[in-house]
Design an enzyme around this catalytic site. Structure first.
Site, PDB file in Angstrom:
ATOM      1  N   GLN A  22      68.943  18.059  50.074  1.00  0.00           N
ATOM      2  CA  GLN A  22      70.150  17.239  50.150  1.00  0.00           C
ATOM      3  C   GLN A  22      71.399  18.108  50.171  1.00  0.00           C
ATOM      4  O   GLN A  22      71.448  19.158  49.526  1.00  0.00           O
ATOM      5  CB  GLN A  22      70.212  16.305  48.946  1.00  0.00           C
ATOM      6  CG  GLN A  22      69.233  15.153  49.029  1.00  0.00           C
ATOM      7  CD  GLN A  22      69.375  14.178  47.880  1.00  0.00           C
ATOM      8  OE1 GLN A  22      68.482  14.021  47.081  1.00  0.00           O
ATOM      9  NE2 GLN A  22      70.519  13.529  47.802  1.00  0.00           N
ATOM     10  N   HIS A  59      67.661  18.296  38.764  1.00  0.00           N
ATOM     11  CA  HIS A  59      67.194  19.533  38.129  1.00  0.00           C
ATOM     12  C   HIS A  59      67.774  19.742  36.730  1.00  0.00           C
ATOM     13  O   HIS A  59      68.104  20.855  36.336  1.00  0.00           O
ATOM     14  CB  HIS A  59      67.473  20.736  39.045  1.00  0.00           C
ATOM     15  CG  HIS A  59      67.022  20.505  40.456  1.00  0.00           C
ATOM     16  ND1 HIS A  59      65.698  20.340  40.777  1.00  0.00           N
ATOM     17  CD2 HIS A  59      67.719  20.327  41.601  1.00  0.00           C
ATOM     18  CE1 HIS A  59      65.598  20.107  42.075  1.00  0.00           C
ATOM     19  NE2 HIS A  59      66.806  20.083  42.595  1.00  0.00           N
ATOM     20  N   SER A  64      64.674  22.316  46.719  1.00  0.00           N
ATOM     21  CA  SER A  64      64.574  20.987  46.111  1.00  0.00           C
ATOM     22  C   SER A  64      63.737  20.069  46.988  1.00  0.00           C
ATOM     23  O   SER A  64      62.538  20.290  47.180  1.00  0.00           O
ATOM     24  CB  SER A  64      65.973  20.435  45.852  1.00  0.00           C
ATOM     25  OG  SER A  64      65.925  19.252  45.080  1.00  0.00           O
ATOM     26  N   LEU A  65      64.320  19.023  47.564  1.00  0.00           N
ATOM     27  CA  LEU A  65      63.598  18.117  48.448  1.00  0.00           C
ATOM     28  C   LEU A  65      62.841  18.871  49.541  1.00  0.00           C
ATOM     29  O   LEU A  65      61.766  18.449  49.975  1.00  0.00           O
ATOM     30  CB  LEU A  65      64.580  17.143  49.094  1.00  0.00           C
ATOM     31  CG  LEU A  65      64.017  16.364  50.289  1.00  0.00           C
ATOM     32  CD1 LEU A  65      63.122  15.245  49.821  1.00  0.00           C
ATOM     33  CD2 LEU A  65      65.108  15.882  51.195  1.00  0.00           C
ATOM     34  N   ARG A  78      61.029   8.930  45.448  1.00  0.00           N
ATOM     35  CA  ARG A  78      61.644   9.975  44.613  1.00  0.00           C
ATOM     36  C   ARG A  78      63.152   9.758  44.507  1.00  0.00           C
ATOM     37  O   ARG A  78      63.741   9.844  43.431  1.00  0.00           O
ATOM     38  CB  ARG A  78      61.336  11.349  45.215  1.00  0.00           C
ATOM     39  CG  ARG A  78      61.932  12.553  44.482  1.00  0.00           C
ATOM     40  CD  ARG A  78      61.522  13.824  45.213  1.00  0.00           C
ATOM     41  NE  ARG A  78      62.001  15.046  44.579  1.00  0.00           N
ATOM     42  CZ  ARG A  78      63.117  15.685  44.889  1.00  0.00           C
ATOM     43  NH1 ARG A  78      63.922  15.182  45.828  1.00  0.00           N
ATOM     44  NH2 ARG A  78      63.453  16.809  44.276  1.00  0.00           N
ATOM     45  N   GLN A 102      59.937  20.287  38.933  1.00  0.00           N
ATOM     46  CA  GLN A 102      61.102  20.619  39.746  1.00  0.00           C
ATOM     47  C   GLN A 102      62.284  19.685  39.475  1.00  0.00           C
ATOM     48  O   GLN A 102      63.438  20.094  39.532  1.00  0.00           O
ATOM     49  CB  GLN A 102      60.692  20.559  41.219  1.00  0.00           C
ATOM     50  CG  GLN A 102      61.784  20.880  42.213  1.00  0.00           C
ATOM     51  CD  GLN A 102      61.741  19.935  43.393  1.00  0.00           C
ATOM     52  OE1 GLN A 102      62.013  18.751  43.267  1.00  0.00           O
ATOM     53  NE2 GLN A 102      61.385  20.471  44.542  1.00  0.00           N
TER      54      GLN A 102
END
Length: 315
Positions: free
Chosen positions: A10, A200, A91-92, A116, A249
């Site tokens: 993102q 996070h 991340s994603l 998610r 994560q």
């Protein structure tokens, strides 16, 4: 082959993204059409026409970024691009890496990342969380300032993006306090990001628990390519280890600097960003100053050819 692939998360989305590559490669829109069938709305139209606020909604951004990365990877493979020695995602982007590595089915991943995103937004109501980019300070200084600014709330280092660039996240008021404190400590920039979900951090624990339940029933296959997971900067082979890394994560920081360093230590001499934008390419260049190591991004046919040529020379 001594090249590696990385996938953005993102923050790299924008209205009009993937347009240049799609103009030359029908497989791009075909991939978006496949995702749209799963989602029940026209994802390509959203990415091309917006509005930006809707594209920026977490539960829509995540499928959009996943699909963009997978579409770019499919173009790469169609043109004879080889398999990298390793992959990683920011991340994603780890979910995109898993699809491209053959570990996770694409349609399953589209629905999974929508879930998610919804779980992340539900964990912290809109307006109560925040993230901010901090430039120009040592990691230890940022960490200490977060501890001082917390005052019983949560504010933590969320992304170690490159030397001198950390993203912090947490409760909105605590992030504001940390920003002011870090400015007083000499930060070159301390700016809030247009994100409401404090990814996070420990505030994502409810989302992490919901994701663990969902992942328990998701099939993960043996992949063709090893992925480095940013939560512990290690490769994981078993399905249970991969699930655990994806769950952790959400509540632990993205260690991007160490991940890129690990790729280079493993022998990568070209690192290719696969997806819209060049955010990771910029970070990677700040992490590794050696000009003999190429940092490339695939955005259109010209950059695709550059990447193909660079990676073939490394074969």
């Amino acid at each position: 082959m001594s090249f590696a692939f990385v996938f953005p998360g993102q923050g790299s989305q924008s209205v009009g993204m993937m347009r240049a590559l799609a103009a030359a490669e029908p497989i791009v829109e075909e991939t978006f059409a496949e995702a749209s069938e799963v989602l029940g709305y026209d994802l390509w139209k959203l990415c091309q026409e917006g509005p930006e606020e809707l594209l920026g909604a977490t539960e829509r951004t995540q499928p959009a970024m996943l699909t963009a990365g997978v579409a770019t990877w499919r173009v790469w493979r169609k043109h004879g691009g080889g398999l990298p020695l390793a992959m990683a995602g920011h991340s994603l982007g780890e979910y995109t890496a898993l699809v491209c590595a053959g570990v996770l089915d694409f349609r399953t991943a589209v629905e999974l990342v929508r879930f998610r995103g919804e779980a992340m937004q539900a964990a912290v109501p809109l307006g109560q969380g925040a993230m901010a980019a901090i430039l120009g300070l040592e990691d230890a200084v940022v960490e200490a300032a977060c501890h001082e600014a917390a005052q019983g709330e949560v504010v933590q280092a969320a992304n170690y993006n490159s030397p001198g660039q950390i993203v912090i996240a947490g409760a909105a008021a605590a992030v504001d306090r940390a920003i002011e404190l870090l400015k007083s400590k000499g930060a070159k920039r301390a700016i809030k990001l247009p994100v409401s979900v404090p990814s996070h951090t420990s505030l994502m624990q409810p989302a992490s628990e919901r994701l663990a339940e969902r992942l328990a029933s998701v099939e993960l296959r043996a992949g063709e390519i090893g992925a480095i997971y940013t939560v512990d900067v290690r490769k994981h082979g078993s399905a249970d280890e991969i699930r655990r890394a994806l769950v952790e994560q959400l509540v632990k920081p993205v260690r991007w600097t160490q991940t890129i360093q690990a790729m280079i230590a493993d022998g990568a001499r070209v690192i290719v960003e696969c997806g819209p934008g060049r955010v990771l390419t910029g970070l990677n260049r700040r992490i590794e100053k050696n000009k003999e190591i190429e940092m490339l991004a695939i955005e259109d046919t010209e950059s695709l050819q550059r990447a193909l040529q660079a990676c073939r020379s490394e074969a």
